[in-house]
Design an enzyme around this catalytic site. Structure first.
Site, PDB file in Angstrom:
ATOM      1  N   ASN A  63       0.828  -1.205   0.000  1.00 13.09           N
ATOM      2  CA  ASN A  63       0.000   0.000   0.000  1.00 13.09           C
ATOM      3  C   ASN A  63       0.864   1.257   0.000  1.00 13.09           C
ATOM      4  OD1 ASN A  63      -2.303  -1.571   0.155  1.00 13.09           O
ATOM      5  ND2 ASN A  63      -2.687  -1.175   2.313  1.00 13.09           N
ATOM      6  N   ARG A 387     -11.388  -3.951 -13.679  1.00 14.99           N
ATOM      7  CA  ARG A 387     -10.263  -4.836 -13.359  1.00 14.99           C
ATOM      8  C   ARG A 387     -10.767  -6.267 -13.450  1.00 14.99           C
ATOM      9  NH1 ARG A 387      -6.436  -1.443 -10.983  1.00 14.99           N
ATOM     10  NH2 ARG A 387      -7.276   0.215  -9.651  1.00 14.99           N
ATOM     11  N   HIS A 447     -16.066   3.312 -14.073  1.00 12.82           N
ATOM     12  CA  HIS A 447     -15.885   2.502 -12.871  1.00 12.82           C
ATOM     13  C   HIS A 447     -17.162   1.739 -12.517  1.00 12.82           C
ATOM     14  CE1 HIS A 447     -14.896   2.055  -8.415  1.00 12.82           C
ATOM     15  NE2 HIS A 447     -13.805   1.603  -9.003  1.00 12.82           N
ATOM     16  N   ARG A 576     -13.853   2.511   5.519  1.00 10.78           N
ATOM     17  CA  ARG A 576     -12.655   1.697   5.679  1.00 10.78           C
ATOM     18  C   ARG A 576     -11.374   2.525   5.694  1.00 10.78           C
ATOM     19  NH1 ARG A 576     -11.483  -1.305   0.614  1.00 10.78           N
ATOM     20  NH2 ARG A 576      -9.925   0.315   0.260  1.00 10.78           N
TER      21      ARG A 576
END
Length: 721
Positions: A63, A387, A447, A576
């Site tokens: 990350n 993706r 998206h 999150r």
């Protein structure tokens, strides 16, 4: 049953704090770093299995690398250009960089301490990470063969002198820098030995049953330097790794978008170095030449006392040690699909079906498209792909359908960061099969997660649609929590067709029946929904908002939430990662609480519930799920979807099961404080903490139940309207 502690607990006592102007927002980048600290702290959580803790450590490093190659690279470019424009929180690019680098250095120092603690703990479980000094003669003999057969052929030792200039080190490139001395005449030589990315970072050594022994690849290389530099002695060495600017720039007017992306991908490998990690105590001459040749300043150099490349530790998460991993879990096949003997169309015709991944298997999404590809009554398939996996069963199904003569349209998003090359390959595969491939907009990323199947049934055409919050990626769907809704609703079928026409023909739909989209309409609808709750509160009616997402950083939406709080709306958020909203501040956000859930699965679903004149949970609630986080990029610069749920069972599943369990979680929850810190829930006096992940693994989703019915599925009873 789901405990209602979080739902019924009073909101914390508000804190007095200066929140004038930009002070009312948290900085986006520092909030992201706070999230990555929470990921790292899971690596220290002794309630997590040991090798899963190692995985969390690896994830925190991956990350951070991506954060630097994209976000920090962009800020660095702005600062170098002299840009002093402040972000919404009041910090200029240079001020942000200073704070980011200080926090990131602390984070990397902590990663090394956690790494050492985990290595020590792994040794107690017979997993050993060795260095050269720990090897036996038998080990050295074995490693000699490994080196000659598996490593030596792909190595390229590089001398550094006027005849051999400093080589190019690509993004994420990892190398050894060497000081050598020729034994015959004491002549000195400086050299680089790039560590090949095509081989594993850790070499496994023979061991007794139940014992695992590993040697880092750089240790293997140092052990065999005589094979690479015969006649030389090693006098000093260090390791280093570079991160380069990985943001892509694509010409808006590019005639061939695929070709333009291929060129941009090559430029990415050669972007400016934004961070150099180097071994602590590196010989001064080596450090100086690396610094000079890579063009980095001291502020971009990180000295590491420990392992460089912490992300590679994922190789040591061993499937053969289930005792050190999460207990195995097999996603459920929805009972309604089983009732219809696997026929997805029959299951969907019965009524709308919402699946909660990974608890319900993503294989149902794959089956939906595979069945469509092979069904002679299916005439057309349309699919968005943001993706997906390298060997994608979804792409294979679309190719099969196209080869069978069906009309197949695939919207492939080339701008999916770090998946651009894979998406180019998939688009070419689809084109070869006969599918019509479109790439959407240059200015916007697509998206949205939509699949549309048109099927001839008798004399009419019926449109079956799938709407999701996650990517069409069977591998990440095993660990990402997402929602998938299957429906043959006529309104949603028409909406799907309108969106696909927009993506392929650029004509914005004049009307959408059960859907709003960004970059136009979604943000406005969200603010209207928030303001409607505020109006309920001012009229003395119950008013509540529950929402769940990955990130909240769209400042107009945050201000709308602040206004709702001031009107008396009770706002509970599960976010999150990044959060720019400051909760629990007197006069601003005393009616807002925010928590972050970090655990076995990656929270990824986006949900919004509005009381609509009732407390939550309630049958009267307006319930939505979306592909979009509440961020500027999602609401202004991407094509996204926001779907309202009308089916009573689907609504109950989202509000009274999924959201209620997320709100009630204490095992994996961190509560955001007004000062930006996070406080973890302690277990109760009996040591118990409720885990929403465990709850979802043990209990089926409401709308996936078949003939067995949903009455016995645990969920929170509806509150009184």
């Amino acid at each position: 049953m789901i405990p209602s502690d979080f739902l019924t607990a009073p909101f914390p006592r508000p804190v007095e704090m200066n929140v004038d102007g930009p002070n009312r927002f948290f900085n986006r980048e520092l909030s992201w770093l706070a999230f990555n600290w929470r990921v790292l702290q899971e690596a220290e959580n002794t309630r997590v299995p040991l090798l899963e803790r190692l995985r969390f450590l690896s994830i925190s490093a991956t990350n951070l690398d991506e954060f630097y190659t994209v976000r920090v690279a962009g800020l660095r470019e702005l600062a170098q250009a002299g840009n002093t424009t402040a972000a919404a929180d009041g910090l200029t690019p240079a001020e942000q960089l200073k704070l980011i680098n200080a926090d990131a250095r602390r984070l990397m120092e902590r990663q090394q301490k956690v790494y050492q603690a985990l290595i020590d703990a792994m040794r107690d479980t017979e997993i050993h990470v060795l260095d050269r000094s720990m090897l036996t003669e038998a080990d050295r003999a074995y490693l000699e063969d490994v080196f000659l057969e598996q490593v030596f052929p792909i190595l390229t030792p590089l001398a550094i002198d006027p005849a051999h200039p400093f080589p190019f080190i690509p993004n994420t490139g990892f190398s050894l820098a060497l000081q050598l001395e020729r034994r015959s005449d004491k002549r000195r030589l400086q050299a680089l030995l790039p560590v090949p990315a095509q081989t594993d970072r850790f070499v496994r050594l023979p061991a007794d049953d139940g014992v695992a022994r590993f040697l880092p690849l750089e240790e293997l290389l140092l052990l065999h330097l005589q094979r690479l530099f015969p006649g030389y002695a090693l006098t000093g060495s260090c390791t280093f790794r570079v991160l380069r600017d990985s943001d892509l720039e694509v010409e808006d007017e590019a005639e061939d978008l695929v070709r333009e992306f291929e060129i941009a991908l090559k430029r990415r490998r050669r972007g400016e170095v934004v961070r150099l990690k180097i071994s602590a105590g590196a010989p001064a001459p080596l450090r100086a030449i690396i610094k000079r040749e890579l063009g980095v300043g001291e502020e971009e150099i990180i000295e590491i006392d420990g392992l460089i490349g912490v992300a590679d530790l994922k190789e040591l998460v061993l499937d053969e040690r289930p005792d050190l991993l999460w207990p195995s879990f097999t996603p459920r096949v929805p009972e309604r699909v089983q009732d219809h003997e696997g026929d997805m169309f029959a299951a969907i015709r019965q009524k709308d079906m919402l699946l909660h991944h990974p608890y319900e298997t993503f294989d149902m999404v794959v089956r939906f498209l595979q069945q469509a590809a092979r069904d002679p009554d299916v005439v057309a398939i349309k699919q968005t792909l943001y993706r997906t996996s390298t060997q994608s069963p979804i792409v294979d199904a679309l190719c099969e359908a196209a080869e069978d003569g069906k009309s197949v349209t695939a919207l492939v998003e080339l701008k999916a960061r770090f998946d651009e090359a894979a998406n180019i390959r998939q688009s070419r595969k689809l084109e070869r099969a006969g599918a019509h491939v479109v790439y959407g907009f240059v200015a916007y990323k697509t998206h949205a997660k939509i699949s549309s199947v048109v099927r001839r049934e008798g004399t009419r055409l019926v449109t079956y649609t799938h709407w999701g919050t996650g990517n069409y990626h069977p591998i990440t769907a095993r660990i990402y929590t997402d929602l998938s809704m299957f429906t043959c609703s006529k309104a949603l079928g028409r909406d799907a067709t309108r969106v696909f026409n927009y993506l392929s023909g650029y004509a914005h739909p004049e009307v959408l029946e059960n859907l709003s989209i960004s970059p136009s309409g979604m943000k406005e609808q969200l603010i209207e929904l928030i303001e409607a709750e505020a109006e309920n509160a001012r009229a003395g009616r119950p008013a509540a908002i529950w929402a769940k997402m990955n990130a909240l950083i769209e400042y107009d939406v945050i201000d709308a939430l602040y206004a709702a709080s001031q009107a008396g709306v009770k706002v509970s958020l599960v976010i999150r990662g990044i959060c720019g909203l400051k909760p629990g501040i007197a006069g601003l956000s005393e009616n807002i609480r925010v928590k972050s859930i970090v655990g076995r699965f990656l929270e990824h679903s986006r949900i919004a519930c509005f009381g609509n004149g009732a407390d939550l949970p309630s049958e009267r609630a307006r319930v939505f799920f979306s592909s979009a986080d509440w961020m500027g990029r999602n609401l202004k610069r991407r094509v996204e979807t926001l779907i309202e749920c009308h089916n009573p069972t689907v609504k109950a599943q989202i509000v009274s099961q999924i959201m209620a369990a997320n709100m009630a979680d204490t095992a994996q929850s961190w509560v955001l404080q007004p000062d930006g810190t996070f406080t973890r829930y302690p277990p109760d006096e009996d040591g118990y903490a409720f885990s929403c992940h465990r709850f979802f693994m043990e209990n089926p989703s409401l709308s996936g139940r078949g003939s067995a019915g949903a009455a016995d599925v645990p969920h929170l009873a509806h509150a009184k309207d």
